[in-house]
Scaffold this active site. Structure first.
Site, mmCIF file in Angstrom:
data_model
loop_
_atom_site.group_PDB
_atom_site.id
_atom_site.type_symbol
_atom_site.label_atom_id
_atom_site.label_comp_id
_atom_site.label_asym_id
_atom_site.label_seq_id
_atom_site.Cartn_x
_atom_site.Cartn_y
_atom_site.Cartn_z
ATOM 1 N N ASP A 102 74.027 3.469 -10.530
ATOM 2 C CA ASP A 102 74.080 4.295 -11.743
ATOM 3 C C ASP A 102 73.944 3.408 -12.980
ATOM 4 O OD1 ASP A 102 74.618 6.438 -10.085
ATOM 5 O OD2 ASP A 102 76.796 6.268 -10.347
HETATM 6 N N1 URA Z 1 78.284 5.046 -5.931
HETATM 7 C C1 URA Z 1 78.334 5.535 -7.187
HETATM 8 O O1 URA Z 1 79.025 6.490 -7.465
HETATM 9 N N2 URA Z 1 77.556 4.937 -8.109
HETATM 10 C C2 URA Z 1 76.797 3.847 -7.868
HETATM 11 O O2 URA Z 1 76.146 3.326 -8.783
HETATM 12 C C3 URA Z 1 76.785 3.349 -6.563
HETATM 13 C C4 URA Z 1 77.531 3.967 -5.602
#
Ligand code: URA
Length: 231
Positions: A102
């Site tokens: 993310d």
């Molecule tokens: N899980 C999440 O919630 N976000 C990420 O960036 C990676 C794994």
């Protein structure tokens, strides 16, 4: 062995027709001899030169980056730059990211041109663990170790998550290793048990650990051992 015109296209920015023109002009040598035939077979180790400059095919590339916050792992977004735009590397358009993070997640991203290799990382069937350091809003209870190991139900998702390994470091700091990559998975797993992720950092993918010498935004090529560790 590869045809000379293909070799030129893959090792330079030239199109097939421009490569052919360079050949007809006599601009290309193989082991010191001018070669004009586009179908000429280039042998491994041959010294191929275009206008005297040595050229070679860029093979598959494997990179790790320490992803900074406020960058994204896809290429289209108006708000944040893509991690690929942080790299000054030739033929960046042939690279893709093996397992996205993310925008607000930091840490290890693997970038490659090798689709089969990245499939081994992202396919849940391959059981490639992704280890995260997680800061939580609320203190966590030891009982969640077995809850995460057994698998939990995520909202709008059929079935349970695959067994995950939870290690409690401090009341609001944990390590979590998962071997699948559902959308926002770590955040949703903690939301499912009534907690909230306030900081998320990926430390490792399989046995590839984020290099501590890489500052946020820095990258390096993987070693041969790191590449072959992905099975
Ligand atoms: N899980 C999440 O919630 N976000 C990420 O960036 C990676 C794994």
């Amino acid at each position: 062995m590869v045809r000379l015109d293909k070799f030129i296209c893959e090792s330079t920015e030239l199109t097939r027709s421009l490569a052919k023109r360079a050949l007809h002009r006599g601009d290309v040598t193989c082991d010191g001899e001018v070669v004009k035939n586009s179908g000429f077979k280039v042998l491994p180790q041959m010294d191929v030169r275009l206008e005297g400059q040595s050229i070679s095919i860029v093979g598959d590339r494997y990179v790790m980056m320490n992803k900074p916050v406020d960058t994204i792992c896809s290429t289209i977004d108006e708000q944040y730059p893509s991690v690929l735009s942080l790299m000054e590397i030739e033929k960046a358009d042939t690279l893709h990211i093996a397992g996205r993070l993310d925008a607000d997640t930091t840490g290890l991203v693997l970038i490659t041109s090798d689709g089969q290799w990245s499939h081994k990382i992202t396919s849940p069937k391959k059981d490639c663990g992704k280890r995260y350091l997680v800061e939580l809003a609320d203190p966590i209870d030891n009982s969640l170790i077995s809850v995460f190991a057994d698998g939990i139900e995520l909202r709008n998702e059929d079935g349970l998550t695959k067994p995950a390994v939870l290690e409690i470091i401090a009341p609001t700091q944990v390590r979590l290793t998962i071997s699948e990559g559902k959308y926002h998975q770590v955040k949703r797993m903690f939301a499912a048990v009534g907690n909230k992720v306030v900081n998320l950092h990926r430390e490792a993918v399989g046995s590839i650990e984020l290099d501590a010498d890489l500052a946020p935004g820095e990258w390096r090529f993987l070693t041969d051992n790191e590449v072959s560790s992905v099975k």
